[in-house]
Each structure stands twice: as structure tokens, then as C-alpha cells.
Design a protein around this motif. Structure first.
Motif, PDB file in Angstrom:
ATOM      1  N   ILE A 133       0.822  -1.212   0.000  1.00 10.03           N
ATOM      2  CA  ILE A 133       0.000   0.000   0.000  1.00 10.03           C
ATOM      3  C   ILE A 133       0.855   1.261   0.000  1.00 10.03           C
ATOM      4  O   ILE A 133       2.016   1.247   0.398  1.00 10.03           O
ATOM      5  CB  ILE A 133      -0.955   0.042   1.224  1.00 10.03           C
ATOM      6  N   TYR A 134       0.233   2.339  -0.478  1.00  9.51           N
ATOM      7  CA  TYR A 134       0.801   3.671  -0.320  1.00  9.51           C
ATOM      8  C   TYR A 134       0.194   4.247   0.956  1.00  9.51           C
ATOM      9  O   TYR A 134      -0.999   4.071   1.214  1.00  9.51           O
ATOM     10  CB  TYR A 134       0.432   4.584  -1.490  1.00  9.51           C
ATOM     11  N   THR A 135       0.996   4.967   1.750  1.00  8.03           N
ATOM     12  CA  THR A 135       0.475   5.577   2.979  1.00  8.03           C
ATOM     13  C   THR A 135       0.959   7.014   3.110  1.00  8.03           C
ATOM     14  O   THR A 135       1.995   7.396   2.554  1.00  8.03           O
ATOM     15  CB  THR A 135       0.917   4.801   4.244  1.00  8.03           C
ATOM     16  N   SER A 136       0.186   7.788   3.854  1.00  7.26           N
ATOM     17  CA  SER A 136       0.554   9.156   4.180  1.00  7.26           C
ATOM     18  C   SER A 136      -0.164   9.538   5.467  1.00  7.26           C
ATOM     19  O   SER A 136      -1.232   8.987   5.770  1.00  7.26           O
ATOM     20  CB  SER A 136       0.165  10.109   3.046  1.00  7.26           C
ATOM     21  N   SER A 137       0.386  10.454   6.224  1.00 10.37           N
ATOM     22  CA  SER A 137      -0.249  10.926   7.457  1.00 10.37           C
ATOM     23  C   SER A 137      -0.999  12.221   7.190  1.00 10.37           C
ATOM     24  O   SER A 137      -0.495  13.104   6.486  1.00 10.37           O
ATOM     25  CB  SER A 137       0.793  11.165   8.552  1.00 10.37           C
ATOM     26  N   PHE A 152     -14.594  19.352   1.972  1.00 11.83           N
ATOM     27  CA  PHE A 152     -14.099  20.606   2.544  1.00 11.83           C
ATOM     28  C   PHE A 152     -12.617  20.786   2.277  1.00 11.83           C
ATOM     29  O   PHE A 152     -11.864  19.814   2.209  1.00 11.83           O
ATOM     30  CB  PHE A 152     -14.291  20.616   4.064  1.00 11.83           C
ATOM     31  N   LEU A 153     -12.220  22.037   2.162  1.00  9.96           N
ATOM     32  CA  LEU A 153     -10.813  22.419   2.138  1.00  9.96           C
ATOM     33  C   LEU A 153     -10.645  23.511   3.181  1.00  9.96           C
ATOM     34  O   LEU A 153     -11.256  24.580   3.066  1.00  9.96           O
ATOM     35  CB  LEU A 153     -10.403  22.921   0.753  1.00  9.96           C
ATOM     36  N   ALA A 154      -9.875  23.217   4.223  1.00  9.44           N
ATOM     37  CA  ALA A 154      -9.604  24.193   5.282  1.00  9.44           C
ATOM     38  C   ALA A 154      -8.092  24.425   5.360  1.00  9.44           C
ATOM     39  O   ALA A 154      -7.559  25.348   4.761  1.00  9.44           O
ATOM     40  CB  ALA A 154     -10.166  23.703   6.623  1.00  9.44           C
ATOM     41  N   LYS A 155      -7.397  23.552   6.049  1.00 11.62           N
ATOM     42  CA  LYS A 155      -5.947  23.667   6.184  1.00 11.62           C
ATOM     43  C   LYS A 155      -5.205  23.010   5.017  1.00 11.62           C
ATOM     44  O   LYS A 155      -4.021  23.257   4.818  1.00 11.62           O
ATOM     45  CB  LYS A 155      -5.493  23.006   7.488  1.00 11.62           C
ATOM     46  N   GLY A 156      -5.884  22.130   4.288  1.00 11.59           N
ATOM     47  CA  GLY A 156      -5.283  21.478   3.131  1.00 11.59           C
ATOM     48  C   GLY A 156      -4.624  20.150   3.423  1.00 11.59           C
ATOM     49  O   GLY A 156      -4.052  19.522   2.527  1.00 11.59           O
ATOM     50  N   ASN A 157      -4.699  19.674   4.656  1.00 12.99           N
ATOM     51  CA  ASN A 157      -3.979  18.463   5.029  1.00 12.99           C
ATOM     52  C   ASN A 157      -4.470  17.208   4.310  1.00 12.99           C
ATOM     53  O   ASN A 157      -3.661  16.368   3.914  1.00 12.99           O
ATOM     54  CB  ASN A 157      -4.050  18.257   6.544  1.00 12.99           C
ATOM     55  N   ALA A 158      -5.772  17.055   4.146  1.00 18.87           N
ATOM     56  CA  ALA A 158      -6.290  15.867   3.448  1.00 18.87           C
ATOM     57  C   ALA A 158      -5.770  15.828   2.011  1.00 18.87           C
ATOM     58  O   ALA A 158      -5.303  14.790   1.540  1.00 18.87           O
ATOM     59  CB  ALA A 158      -7.813  15.846   3.478  1.00 18.87           C
ATOM     60  N   LEU A 159      -5.835  16.958   1.327  1.00 18.95           N
ATOM     61  CA  LEU A 159      -5.351  16.990  -0.056  1.00 18.95           C
ATOM     62  C   LEU A 159      -3.843  16.785  -0.133  1.00 18.95           C
ATOM     63  O   LEU A 159      -3.362  16.130  -1.056  1.00 18.95           O
ATOM     64  CB  LEU A 159      -5.745  18.295  -0.732  1.00 18.95           C
ATOM     65  N   LEU A 160      -3.102  17.313   0.835  1.00 20.02           N
ATOM     66  CA  LEU A 160      -1.656  17.091   0.845  1.00 20.02           C
ATOM     67  C   LEU A 160      -1.342  15.603   1.001  1.00 20.02           C
ATOM     68  O   LEU A 160      -0.440  15.079   0.337  1.00 20.02           O
ATOM     69  CB  LEU A 160      -0.983  17.901   1.954  1.00 20.02           C
ATOM     70  N   GLY A 161      -2.098  14.922   1.854  1.00 19.21           N
ATOM     71  CA  GLY A 161      -1.908  13.485   2.017  1.00 19.21           C
ATOM     72  C   GLY A 161      -2.234  12.723   0.753  1.00 19.21           C
ATOM     73  O   GLY A 161      -1.501  11.803   0.349  1.00 19.21           O
ATOM     74  N   LEU A 162      -3.340  13.085   0.090  1.00 16.96           N
ATOM     75  CA  LEU A 162      -3.705  12.432  -1.166  1.00 16.96           C
ATOM     76  C   LEU A 162      -2.678  12.732  -2.255  1.00 16.96           C
ATOM     77  O   LEU A 162      -2.328  11.844  -3.045  1.00 16.96           O
ATOM     78  CB  LEU A 162      -5.101  12.871  -1.610  1.00 16.96           C
ATOM     79  N   LEU A 163      -2.201  13.964  -2.316  1.00 17.57           N
ATOM     80  CA  LEU A 163      -1.137  14.315  -3.281  1.00 17.57           C
ATOM     81  C   LEU A 163       0.104  13.465  -3.043  1.00 17.57           C
ATOM     82  O   LEU A 163       0.719  12.974  -4.003  1.00 17.57           O
ATOM     83  CB  LEU A 163      -0.766  15.789  -3.144  1.00 17.57           C
ATOM     84  N   ASP A 164       0.471  13.293  -1.780  1.00 16.32           N
ATOM     85  CA  ASP A 164       1.640  12.489  -1.429  1.00 16.32           C
ATOM     86  C   ASP A 164       1.479  11.059  -1.947  1.00 16.32           C
ATOM     87  O   ASP A 164       2.390  10.500  -2.576  1.00 16.32           O
ATOM     88  CB  ASP A 164       1.838  12.502   0.087  1.00 16.32           C
ATOM     89  N   ILE A 165       0.310  10.471  -1.724  1.00 18.39           N
ATOM     90  CA  ILE A 165       0.061   9.103  -2.191  1.00 18.39           C
ATOM     91  C   ILE A 165       0.118   9.039  -3.722  1.00 18.39           C
ATOM     92  O   ILE A 165       0.725   8.126  -4.290  1.00 18.39           O
ATOM     93  CB  ILE A 165      -1.281   8.582  -1.641  1.00 18.39           C
ATOM     94  N   CYS A 166      -0.490  10.007  -4.391  1.00 15.78           N
ATOM     95  CA  CYS A 166      -0.456  10.016  -5.860  1.00 15.78           C
ATOM     96  C   CYS A 166       0.963  10.176  -6.385  1.00 15.78           C
ATOM     97  O   CYS A 166       1.343   9.552  -7.384  1.00 15.78           O
ATOM     98  CB  CYS A 166      -1.367  11.117  -6.405  1.00 15.78           C
ATOM     99  N   GLN A 167       1.778  10.983  -5.711  1.00 15.10           N
ATOM    100  CA  GLN A 167       3.170  11.150  -6.108  1.00 15.10           C
ATOM    101  C   GLN A 167       3.949   9.852  -5.899  1.00 15.10           C
ATOM    102  O   GLN A 167       4.784   9.487  -6.730  1.00 15.10           O
ATOM    103  CB  GLN A 167       3.811  12.308  -5.344  1.00 15.10           C
ATOM    104  N   GLN A 168       3.673   9.155  -4.787  1.00 16.02           N
ATOM    105  CA  GLN A 168       4.320   7.856  -4.555  1.00 16.02           C
ATOM    106  C   GLN A 168       4.020   6.888  -5.698  1.00 16.02           C
ATOM    107  O   GLN A 168       4.866   6.091  -6.084  1.00 16.02           O
ATOM    108  CB  GLN A 168       3.844   7.243  -3.239  1.00 16.02           C
ATOM    109  N   ALA A 169       2.794   6.962  -6.232  1.00 17.78           N
ATOM    110  CA  ALA A 169       2.375   6.079  -7.322  1.00 17.78           C
ATOM    111  C   ALA A 169       2.900   6.543  -8.672  1.00 17.78           C
ATOM    112  O   ALA A 169       2.807   5.806  -9.653  1.00 17.78           O
ATOM    113  CB  ALA A 169       0.850   6.012  -7.365  1.00 17.78           C
TER     114      ALA A 169
END
Length: 192
Positions: free
Chosen positions: A91-95, A126-143
Motif C-alpha cells: 500500500i501507499y500511505t501518508s499521514s 471541505f478544504l480548510a488547512k489542506g492536510n487531506a489533499l496534501l496526504g492524497l497528493l503524497d500518495i499520488c506522487q508515490q504512485a
């Protein structure tokens, strides 16, 4: 999107701590007619990007992503917040730190569902601090996948997430951007 702003004004509730409660139509009880209009709008915005998959994070983004995926004719992949016996070991993971829940999650996506040939549209409620999207971006970059942009139902424009992600070069399209809100229930939107 005028329809989203009207619905927020009609049914949204402002709570202490910059919380906008929209659970009556967006992230607990879901208004599928509204979601359908959101899906059409995301397709209008990103339909020329050759999207191969829509990626979101559990749980509130899943409904929106599924309705939008009908217009793109692509699968939805969602990042799981908890370990599961039916997730393969590869799996790909991110915090991700959640603003709403004040908790850090490790999110995960099986490697068999993302690869370097994918063109990803991220979707979230929702987009507030951006953390969820940063985590998803990280996983997509890993892939090795290409992220073509992010479609957001509601952005809190007074918090830094949208600005941070746009500075990183991510195309972020929010259907409603809340510029200000207060405990009296007053909500102000950014003109779009």
C-alpha cells in the motif's frame, strides 16, 4: 456555484472554532440532487483533463466522488483511514492531520489501484488547512500518477489550505468559497 452558496445559507450552521456544519445536505445526510449538480460542475471544470480515476478520502468525500465519477466514466478510489483485513500489504500511505476531528490519521491506498499512467482528479467535501489533499497528493506522487486538479465542495477561504495548494501549482476548483463567517450565523462568500 450559486446553488451551493444558496444551500449553505439556507441549511448551514456556523459553530464555534470556525466549524461550518453542513451535515444536513453534504456530509451526513446527502442531498443527491445537489451532488448530481456538483458532479456536472466538476465535469464542466475538469472534463477535458483525460481523468482516469477520481481519488478521495473516507468518508465524506466518497458520495461526492461517486456522483462525479458518473460524468467522467471512471472509477473512484478512496484512501482508508484505518487498517483493514481486506487491504493487501502492498500500500501507499501518508499521514493526515484532520482539522475537524483534531486527530492525525494514516491514510492508505492499495498499490494495485494507482499507477504512473493515471490522471487523477482529487475530490473532497471541505478544504480548510489542506492536510487531506496534501496526504492524497503524497500518495499520488508515490504512485507516479499525475494529479490534474482538485474539486472541492466548500473551501474555507480564510484558512490557508487553498492558498498553500495553489502556490504548489495544484489547480483547485471550489464550488463555494467561504470568505468569512461568525457565530451570529453570518456567512460571506468570495465572488467567483
Amino acid at each position: 456555484m450559486q446553488l451551493m452558496e444558496e444551500r449553505i445559507l439556507k441549511d448551514g450552521v456556523v459553530r464555534a472554532g470556525n466549524v461550518l456544519k453542513v451535515d444536513g445536505f453534504l456530509n451526513h445526510q446527502m442531498d443527491i440532487d445537489l451532488f448530481n449538480e456538483m458532479g456536472k460542475e466538476f465535469f464542466r471544470l475538469f472534463g477535458d483533463e483525460d481523468v482516469t480515476k477520481i481519488v478521495t478520502i473516507e468518508a465524506s468525500g466518497i458520495g461526492i466522488a461517486c456522483i462525479a465519477a458518473q460524468y467522467f466514466h471512471v472509477p473512484v478510489v478512496f484512501a482508508k483511514k484505518s487498517e483493514s483485513k481486506n487491504l493487501d500489504g502492498d500500500i501507499y500511505t501518508s499521514s493526515v492531520a484532520s482539522f475537524t476531528h483534531n486527530k492525525v490519521y494514516d491514510i492508505r491506498i492499495s498499490k494495485k489501484y494507482l499507477n504512473e499512467n493515471d490522471r487523477i482528479l482529487l475530490i473532497d467535501d471541505f478544504l480548510a488547512k489542506g492536510n487531506a489533499l496534501l496526504g492524497l497528493l503524497d500518495i499520488c506522487q508515490q504512485a507516479g500518477a499525475t494529479v490534474v486538479g482538485a474539486g472541492i465542495a466548500i473551501e474555507k477561504g480564510f484558512q490557508e489550505g487553498g492558498q498553500l495548494l495553489r502556490k504548489r501549482g495544484l489547480r483547485v476548483e471550489s464550488l463555494a468559497i467561504v470568505e468569512a463567517m461568525d457565530a451570529s450565523g453570518h456567512i460571506e462568500f468570495r465572488p467567483q
